[in-house]
Design a protein around this motif. Structure first.
Motif, mmCIF file in Angstrom:
data_model
loop_
_atom_site.group_PDB
_atom_site.id
_atom_site.type_symbol
_atom_site.label_atom_id
_atom_site.label_comp_id
_atom_site.label_asym_id
_atom_site.label_seq_id
_atom_site.Cartn_x
_atom_site.Cartn_y
_atom_site.Cartn_z
ATOM 1 N N GLY A 101 -0.696 6.647 -4.074
ATOM 2 C CA GLY A 101 0.639 7.218 -3.977
ATOM 3 C C GLY A 101 0.627 8.636 -4.517
ATOM 4 O O GLY A 101 -0.401 9.208 -4.849
ATOM 5 N N SER A 102 1.810 9.230 -4.619
ATOM 6 C CA SER A 102 1.913 10.593 -5.120
ATOM 7 C C SER A 102 3.243 10.762 -5.801
ATOM 8 O O SER A 102 4.049 9.858 -5.870
ATOM 9 C CB SER A 102 1.774 11.591 -3.960
ATOM 10 O OG SER A 102 2.744 11.328 -2.976
ATOM 11 N N ARG A 141 0.821 -1.215 0.000
ATOM 12 C CA ARG A 141 0.000 0.000 0.000
ATOM 13 C C ARG A 141 0.851 1.259 0.000
ATOM 14 O O ARG A 141 0.442 2.305 -0.520
ATOM 15 C CB ARG A 141 -0.930 -0.002 1.213
ATOM 16 C CG ARG A 141 -1.967 -1.115 1.182
ATOM 17 C CD ARG A 141 -2.942 -0.998 2.344
ATOM 18 N NE ARG A 141 -3.981 -2.036 2.275
ATOM 19 C CZ ARG A 141 -3.890 -3.225 2.845
ATOM 20 N NH1 ARG A 141 -2.806 -3.524 3.567
ATOM 21 N NH2 ARG A 141 -4.856 -4.107 2.729
ATOM 22 N N THR A 142 2.017 1.173 0.622
ATOM 23 C CA THR A 142 2.938 2.317 0.680
ATOM 24 C C THR A 142 4.357 1.799 0.483
ATOM 25 O O THR A 142 4.606 0.587 0.526
ATOM 26 C CB THR A 142 2.855 3.033 2.042
ATOM 27 O OG1 THR A 142 3.220 2.108 3.071
ATOM 28 C CG2 THR A 142 1.457 3.566 2.294
ATOM 29 N N HIS A 160 9.617 3.857 4.571
ATOM 30 C CA HIS A 160 9.849 5.272 4.828
ATOM 31 C C HIS A 160 11.054 5.803 4.069
ATOM 32 O O HIS A 160 12.072 5.127 3.904
ATOM 33 C CB HIS A 160 10.024 5.526 6.332
ATOM 34 C CG HIS A 160 11.349 5.068 6.875
ATOM 35 N ND1 HIS A 160 11.625 3.760 7.179
ATOM 36 C CD2 HIS A 160 12.481 5.767 7.172
ATOM 37 C CE1 HIS A 160 12.852 3.653 7.640
ATOM 38 N NE2 HIS A 160 13.400 4.851 7.649
ATOM 39 N N PRO A 203 3.409 2.077 -4.867
ATOM 40 C CA PRO A 203 2.206 1.693 -4.126
ATOM 41 C C PRO A 203 1.130 1.135 -5.049
ATOM 42 O O PRO A 203 0.783 1.748 -6.065
ATOM 43 C CB PRO A 203 1.763 3.016 -3.491
ATOM 44 C CG PRO A 203 3.040 3.776 -3.308
ATOM 45 C CD PRO A 203 3.855 3.451 -4.523
ATOM 46 N N LYS A 245 -8.170 2.187 6.045
ATOM 47 C CA LYS A 245 -6.727 2.269 5.875
ATOM 48 C C LYS A 245 -6.090 0.965 5.391
ATOM 49 O O LYS A 245 -4.863 0.877 5.297
ATOM 50 C CB LYS A 245 -6.043 2.730 7.166
ATOM 51 C CG LYS A 245 -6.441 4.136 7.603
ATOM 52 C CD LYS A 245 -5.672 4.582 8.830
ATOM 53 C CE LYS A 245 -6.069 5.985 9.239
ATOM 54 N NZ LYS A 245 -5.325 6.458 10.432
ATOM 55 N N GLU A 257 8.143 10.948 -1.101
ATOM 56 C CA GLU A 257 6.976 10.297 -1.655
ATOM 57 C C GLU A 257 7.380 9.540 -2.910
ATOM 58 O O GLU A 257 8.436 9.790 -3.508
ATOM 59 C CB GLU A 257 5.911 11.337 -2.002
ATOM 60 C CG GLU A 257 5.425 12.143 -0.789
ATOM 61 C CD GLU A 257 4.492 13.264 -1.187
ATOM 62 O OE1 GLU A 257 4.669 13.808 -2.305
ATOM 63 O OE2 GLU A 257 3.595 13.577 -0.402
#
Length: 459
Positions: A387-388, A37-38, A41, A105, A340, A449
């Motif tokens: 995502g971005s 999903r992500t 970090h 993502p 989420k 990101e």
């Protein structure tokens, strides 16, 4: 010890199987999908690693007498399920991104199409491999970009589990590291190995000179001498005196590295050893490697940071059921809706959109909501994003590159993705995939990101 990988799993995988065999849903044809999903970090892209390892482990996923006896003794599943497990062989299809590929993502990194029974019990095994290996590869890729062409060696075996050490060396090599200190990674996967001596060897001898002379006699003057056990300046002079102008390299493992590297370089040059290289190995990560960019370092050795994924020991991938056949034989999309932790149901065809310079601008997933395989490029319907990052609409799209390949068909793995040869192919593919990234992908900003968005187009 059994060579079977069948018990490298969670109990609930088998209890789900047990219940599905009882209620007659075990044979339903299903499509499972691995995605994240992500990103971990600070990462602006992820790196797929572990695919070849996972395929070999699936191949060896067998329930022998030892495994069945243990399950029986501990009352894990019913006698009927034990009989089913005794004949287990994966006969389905696995498709996914090539090992070494980049992901973002939502990317459908791996899909498993099989009966519910055959597919569900592979979840833990597949995730345990892809989550760890991909996290290590993602960290290693950032270190490679920070090193800007200077070679890196993986040397973190003492900072993780003994089997994880082998997996980490393999993943780091795919992501661009040049070598590893781990011999099993060399034997099993063809990763080049390296290493000379640690501080214990110097401390063993009566004098530092005795240690240097012994190492040079055993390994030749082209060896790497560790010069920070006592006094670095004195050791530098002594290393040149013992090995002469052919001294291969000196290694620094502690201290104020920028200042020490500059001092040692000046000292070596003054002594005529302009070709002697300097390697550093002191608790490095991508940020300290980047901070050394302006110094005359020739190579790096990285340990703890790479084998622990530089702060993200797992990539956060999940294994979800996204479609299955109904009793009438039609495919039906299914998806998790909890807060989420939503997922996008349906079979997906993944492509990477490229601009006129060959740079990636978007990850596009054409979603077949019915799961029957009809999704394709240019499908009409709703579009969303996960995502971005850089918007594909900010530049003209000139092409799309297909991302999914067949890895296993009818239970048989494609040999091209296995063994040492598969590792080399993954390494080469990773280089090509990284070359498509826009320049901003390599910034080491904290809290970064994804460099490109993920877009869904639903038929």
């Amino acid at each position: 010890m059994s060579s079977s990988t069948a018990l490298l799993t969670d109990r609930y995988e088998l209890t789900m199987l047990d219940a599905a065999l009882t209620d007659a849903t075990a044979d339903r044809q299903c499509l499972f999908e691995v995605f994240a999903r992500t990103l971990p970090h600070d990462r602006r892209y992820g790196v797929v690693a572990g695919t070849g390892r996972a395929l070999e482990l699936v191949r060896d996923f067998r329930f022998g007498e030892a495994e069945l006896d243990w399950l029986r003794t501990n009352g894990v599943v019913s006698a009927r399920t034990l009989d089913w497990l005794a004949d287990y062989r994966f006969t389905g299809t696995i498709r996914g991104y090539r090992e070494g590929e980049l992901y973002f993502p939502g990317s459908p990194i791996l899909t498993v199409e099989a009966s519910f029974a055959e597919g569900v019990i592979l979840e833990t095994l597949i995730l345990s491999v892809l989550n760890y290996d991909s996290s290590v590869a993602g960290a290693a890729a950032r270190m490679v970009s920070a090193a800007a062409g200077r070679p890196l060696a993986e040397m973190g075996s003492r900072r993780t589990g003994e089997r994880s050490a082998v997996a980490a060396a393999r993943a780091a090599y795919i992501a661009g590291f040049a070598a590893t200190s781990n011999l099993e990674a060399g034997r099993s996967w063809g990763v080049p190995t390296m290493g000379t001596a640690a501080h214990a060897f110097t401390l063993l001898h009566d004098t530092e000179e005795d240690a240097f002379r012994s190492q040079v006699e055993a390994m030749g003057p082209g060896t790497t001498l560790l010069i920070d056990t006592y006094d670095v300046d004195r050791a530098t002079d002594l290393a040149v005196e013992v090995a002469g102008p052919a001294l291969g390299a000196v290694r620094l493992d502690s201290g104020d590295l920028p200042a020490l590297v500059a001092s040692v370089r000046a000292r070596l040059d003054a002594l005529g050893n302009t070709a002697t290289r300097i390697t550093v190995t002191s608790d490095l990560d991508e940020y300290t490697i980047a901070a050394l960019a302006a110094t005359p370092v020739d190579s790096y050795g990285v340990g703890t940071s790479v084998v622990t994924g530089s702060g993200s020991v797992a990539a956060g991938m999940v294994y979800k059921l996204v479609a299955h056949r109904t009793d009438s034989g039609e495919w039906m999309s299914v998806a998790k809706r909890s807060a989420k932790k939503t997922s996008i149901g349906g079979r997906k065809n993944a492509v990477r959109q490229l601009d006129g310079d060959g740079h990636a601008v978007a990850e596009v997933l054409y979603v077949d909501a019915d799961g029957d395989g009809s999704a394709g490029r240019g499908g009409a319907g709703s579009a969303g994003s996960a995502g971005s990052g850089a918007d594909s609409e900010s530049g003209v799209v000139f092409g799309e590159r297909d991302l999914l390949v067949t890895l296993v068909e009818n239970g048989v793995a494609d040999e091209a993705y296995l063994g040492a040869a598969g590792v080399e192919r993954a390494r080469a593919h990773h280089r090509a995939a990284v070359a498509e990234l826009p320049p901003g992908a390599f910034r080491l900003s904290r809290g970064g990101e994804a460099i490109i968005p993920t877009r869904y187009i639903t038929d």
